[in-house]
Design a protein around this motif. Sequence first.
Motif, PDB file in Angstrom:
ATOM      1  N   LEU A 255       0.831  -1.196   0.000  1.00 12.42           N
ATOM      2  CA  LEU A 255       0.000   0.000   0.000  1.00 12.42           C
ATOM      3  C   LEU A 255       0.867   1.248   0.000  1.00 12.42           C
ATOM      4  O   LEU A 255       1.897   1.308   0.692  1.00 12.42           O
ATOM      5  CB  LEU A 255      -0.923   0.012   1.221  1.00 12.42           C
ATOM      6  CG  LEU A 255      -1.974  -1.107   1.275  1.00 12.42           C
ATOM      7  CD1 LEU A 255      -2.728  -1.050   2.598  1.00 12.42           C
ATOM      8  CD2 LEU A 255      -2.946  -0.991   0.108  1.00 12.42           C
ATOM      9  N   VAL A 256       0.444   2.230  -0.766  1.00 10.71           N
ATOM     10  CA  VAL A 256       1.171   3.495  -0.904  1.00 10.71           C
ATOM     11  C   VAL A 256       0.243   4.628  -0.483  1.00 10.71           C
ATOM     12  O   VAL A 256      -0.867   4.743  -0.992  1.00 10.71           O
ATOM     13  CB  VAL A 256       1.622   3.702  -2.362  1.00 10.71           C
ATOM     14  CG1 VAL A 256       2.355   5.032  -2.510  1.00 10.71           C
ATOM     15  CG2 VAL A 256       2.502   2.543  -2.830  1.00 10.71           C
ATOM     16  N   LEU A 257       0.697   5.460   0.462  1.00 10.49           N
ATOM     17  CA  LEU A 257      -0.086   6.612   0.899  1.00 10.49           C
ATOM     18  C   LEU A 257       0.691   7.883   0.589  1.00 10.49           C
ATOM     19  O   LEU A 257       1.720   8.160   1.199  1.00 10.49           O
ATOM     20  CB  LEU A 257      -0.377   6.547   2.401  1.00 10.49           C
ATOM     21  CG  LEU A 257      -1.204   7.720   2.958  1.00 10.49           C
ATOM     22  CD1 LEU A 257      -2.623   7.682   2.400  1.00 10.49           C
ATOM     23  CD2 LEU A 257      -1.228   7.701   4.482  1.00 10.49           C
ATOM     24  N   PRO A 258       0.208   8.697  -0.380  1.00 12.62           N
ATOM     25  CA  PRO A 258       0.869   9.971  -0.681  1.00 12.62           C
ATOM     26  C   PRO A 258       0.663  10.980   0.437  1.00 12.62           C
ATOM     27  O   PRO A 258      -0.106  10.751   1.381  1.00 12.62           O
ATOM     28  CB  PRO A 258       0.181  10.425  -1.983  1.00 12.62           C
ATOM     29  CG  PRO A 258      -0.575   9.233  -2.483  1.00 12.62           C
ATOM     30  CD  PRO A 258      -0.921   8.432  -1.271  1.00 12.62           C
ATOM     31  N   ALA A 259       1.311  12.128   0.309  1.00 13.57           N
ATOM     32  CA  ALA A 259       1.175  13.184   1.306  1.00 13.57           C
ATOM     33  C   ALA A 259      -0.216  13.810   1.240  1.00 13.57           C
ATOM     34  O   ALA A 259      -0.902  13.752   0.222  1.00 13.57           O
ATOM     35  CB  ALA A 259       2.237  14.258   1.075  1.00 13.57           C
ATOM     36  N   GLY A 260      -0.633  14.420   2.373  1.00 14.23           N
ATOM     37  CA  GLY A 260      -1.877  15.163   2.404  1.00 14.23           C
ATOM     38  C   GLY A 260      -3.116  14.351   2.697  1.00 14.23           C
ATOM     39  O   GLY A 260      -4.236  14.803   2.462  1.00 14.23           O
ATOM     40  N   HIS A 261      -2.926  13.132   3.227  1.00  9.00           N
ATOM     41  CA  HIS A 261      -4.090  12.280   3.485  1.00  9.00           C
ATOM     42  C   HIS A 261      -4.045  11.724   4.907  1.00  9.00           C
ATOM     43  O   HIS A 261      -4.126  10.520   5.118  1.00  9.00           O
ATOM     44  CB  HIS A 261      -4.152  11.136   2.484  1.00  9.00           C
ATOM     45  CG  HIS A 261      -4.299  11.596   1.066  1.00  9.00           C
ATOM     46  ND1 HIS A 261      -5.501  12.008   0.529  1.00  9.00           N
ATOM     47  CD2 HIS A 261      -3.382  11.726   0.084  1.00  9.00           C
ATOM     48  CE1 HIS A 261      -5.322  12.362  -0.738  1.00  9.00           C
ATOM     49  NE2 HIS A 261      -4.048  12.199  -1.033  1.00  9.00           N
ATOM     50  N   GLY A 262      -3.906  12.593   5.877  1.00  5.61           N
ATOM     51  CA  GLY A 262      -3.903  12.130   7.259  1.00  5.61           C
ATOM     52  C   GLY A 262      -2.496  11.958   7.779  1.00  5.61           C
ATOM     53  O   GLY A 262      -1.787  12.948   8.010  1.00  5.61           O
ATOM     54  N   PRO A 263      -2.035  10.725   7.984  1.00  7.25           N
ATOM     55  CA  PRO A 263      -0.680  10.518   8.496  1.00  7.25           C
ATOM     56  C   PRO A 263       0.355  10.851   7.431  1.00  7.25           C
ATOM     57  O   PRO A 263       0.036  11.184   6.296  1.00  7.25           O
ATOM     58  CB  PRO A 263      -0.662   9.027   8.853  1.00  7.25           C
ATOM     59  CG  PRO A 263      -1.692   8.424   7.968  1.00  7.25           C
ATOM     60  CD  PRO A 263      -2.762   9.459   7.799  1.00  7.25           C
ATOM     61  N   ASP A 264       1.629  10.750   7.811  1.00  4.73           N
ATOM     62  CA  ASP A 264       2.713  11.059   6.885  1.00  4.73           C
ATOM     63  C   ASP A 264       2.704  10.090   5.702  1.00  4.73           C
ATOM     64  O   ASP A 264       2.199   8.965   5.804  1.00  4.73           O
ATOM     65  CB  ASP A 264       4.049  10.938   7.626  1.00  4.73           C
ATOM     66  CG  ASP A 264       4.126  11.879   8.815  1.00  4.73           C
ATOM     67  OD1 ASP A 264       4.263  13.090   8.593  1.00  4.73           O
ATOM     68  OD2 ASP A 264       4.055  11.389   9.959  1.00  4.73           O
ATOM     69  N   PRO A 265       3.295  10.506   4.567  1.00  7.27           N
ATOM     70  CA  PRO A 265       3.430   9.576   3.435  1.00  7.27           C
ATOM     71  C   PRO A 265       4.139   8.300   3.886  1.00  7.27           C
ATOM     72  O   PRO A 265       5.035   8.358   4.740  1.00  7.27           O
ATOM     73  CB  PRO A 265       4.273  10.360   2.429  1.00  7.27           C
ATOM     74  CG  PRO A 265       4.085  11.781   2.796  1.00  7.27           C
ATOM     75  CD  PRO A 265       3.898  11.815   4.280  1.00  7.27           C
ATOM     76  N   ARG A 266       3.742   7.190   3.311  1.00  6.42           N
ATOM     77  CA  ARG A 266       4.316   5.922   3.762  1.00  6.42           C
ATOM     78  C   ARG A 266       4.110   4.834   2.725  1.00  6.42           C
ATOM     79  O   ARG A 266       3.246   4.932   1.849  1.00  6.42           O
ATOM     80  CB  ARG A 266       3.701   5.488   5.094  1.00  6.42           C
ATOM     81  CG  ARG A 266       2.184   5.192   5.023  1.00  6.42           C
ATOM     82  CD  ARG A 266       1.587   5.108   6.418  1.00  6.42           C
ATOM     83  NE  ARG A 266       1.794   6.355   7.125  1.00  6.42           N
ATOM     84  CZ  ARG A 266       2.433   6.467   8.298  1.00  6.42           C
ATOM     85  NH1 ARG A 266       2.896   5.397   8.897  1.00  6.42           N
ATOM     86  NH2 ARG A 266       2.585   7.639   8.872  1.00  6.42           N
ATOM     87  N   ILE A 267       4.910   3.806   2.876  1.00  5.74           N
ATOM     88  CA  ILE A 267       4.770   2.573   2.107  1.00  5.74           C
ATOM     89  C   ILE A 267       4.559   1.454   3.117  1.00  5.74           C
ATOM     90  O   ILE A 267       5.318   1.338   4.085  1.00  5.74           O
ATOM     91  CB  ILE A 267       6.037   2.267   1.277  1.00  5.74           C
ATOM     92  CG1 ILE A 267       6.374   3.422   0.338  1.00  5.74           C
ATOM     93  CG2 ILE A 267       5.869   0.958   0.528  1.00  5.74           C
ATOM     94  CD1 ILE A 267       5.399   3.624  -0.781  1.00  5.74           C
ATOM     95  N   THR A 268       3.546   0.640   2.917  1.00  6.27           N
ATOM     96  CA  THR A 268       3.301  -0.490   3.815  1.00  6.27           C
ATOM     97  C   THR A 268       3.408  -1.786   3.029  1.00  6.27           C
ATOM     98  O   THR A 268       2.695  -1.982   2.049  1.00  6.27           O
ATOM     99  CB  THR A 268       1.918  -0.394   4.479  1.00  6.27           C
ATOM    100  OG1 THR A 268       1.779   0.882   5.109  1.00  6.27           O
ATOM    101  CG2 THR A 268       1.760  -1.483   5.533  1.00  6.27           C
ATOM    102  N   ALA A 269       4.336  -2.625   3.460  1.00 11.81           N
ATOM    103  CA  ALA A 269       4.539  -3.929   2.832  1.00 11.81           C
ATOM    104  C   ALA A 269       3.959  -5.009   3.729  1.00 11.81           C
ATOM    105  O   ALA A 269       3.781  -4.808   4.943  1.00 11.81           O
ATOM    106  CB  ALA A 269       6.027  -4.180   2.584  1.00 11.81           C
ATOM    107  N   PHE A 270       3.675  -6.167   3.132  1.00 10.77           N
ATOM    108  CA  PHE A 270       3.017  -7.256   3.857  1.00 10.77           C
ATOM    109  C   PHE A 270       3.710  -8.591   3.574  1.00 10.77           C
ATOM    110  O   PHE A 270       4.365  -8.764   2.548  1.00 10.77           O
ATOM    111  CB  PHE A 270       1.547  -7.376   3.421  1.00 10.77           C
ATOM    112  CG  PHE A 270       0.720  -6.160   3.684  1.00 10.77           C
ATOM    113  CD1 PHE A 270      -0.081  -6.077   4.813  1.00 10.77           C
ATOM    114  CD2 PHE A 270       0.734  -5.076   2.805  1.00 10.77           C
ATOM    115  CE1 PHE A 270      -0.856  -4.943   5.059  1.00 10.77           C
ATOM    116  CE2 PHE A 270      -0.029  -3.952   3.041  1.00 10.77           C
ATOM    117  CZ  PHE A 270      -0.823  -3.884   4.177  1.00 10.77           C
TER     118      PHE A 270
END
Length: 300
Positions: A255-270
């Motif tokens: 999962l990839v979360l860009p900036a500006g959507h709540g928490p800090d930008p991040r990459i989540t691997a599983f």
Amino acid sequence: MSVPDDLAAAFTTHRTHLVGVAYRITGRFGDAEDAVQEAWLRLSAHPEGIRDLRAWLTTVVGRICLDQLKSAASQRERYVGSWLPEPLVTPAEGSDPLDVIVRDDGMRMAALVVLHTLTPEQRVAFVLHDAFGVPFPEIADTLGCTPATARQHASRARRIVEDADVPPRVDLDTQRTVLAEFLAAVATGDLDQLLRVLHPSAAFTGDGGGRARTTLNVITGHDKIARFLLGLRAMYGPQTLAAYRFGLVNGDLGLVLPAGHGPDPRITAFAIRDGRIVAMYDIANPDKLTHIEFDETPQP
């Protein structure tokens, strides 16, 4: 001194391989590129008498990476929270040169996390020998030890890796199904469904490096992780989930979360075992995300 065009062309054919070697050893994409560039400088300074260019470059990159690891040891000791390797995000259609690297089973985030519990000498010996077939006499020259000691480093590393029992990579269709169930459970706040999709022995590791928001300590057990995730949902709102996008992270669906959507930008691997999520790796340290173009991350 000018470098022959054929030598530059030959080096280019090995570049992706060398980046893979260096990244697996260092866990940092920038360090990997620096090591490969340094290998090129050494080759261009002394291009004569090399019989097997790929083997020579692989060994040289291993030596450079070992020096990098030793110089970074004190920084790792002062690191805030858990340390995770930098993620590699690639397109689903395999159009990125890094796709050749991440297809290797040893490039999975779960495998790299175990690899980086090894000492620098163990890691270099294991990667060079077991992953890339470098003979122990050459590894010994890289490590500055005897071939017997180099073999011992690799053997100890191999036992640690085997004892870690990293779950094997599952096919992308299975990953997509499991992650879809996971996201649906978080979106609806369904604790029971979340417990079903998380493996009982699941672990959640966050890496913010003291610069971004994530958990400092590893969370273990599906019940604690589920309640932690639902706490985040309550804090940031279910709309934050809509901003997450699927991406291939080290060859697996993440999962990839860009900036500006709540928490800090991040990459989540599983990592998945028996059809359930057994590990989550939340990488939010901005220093480890500089090579990722968040706005262009494709959907597999």
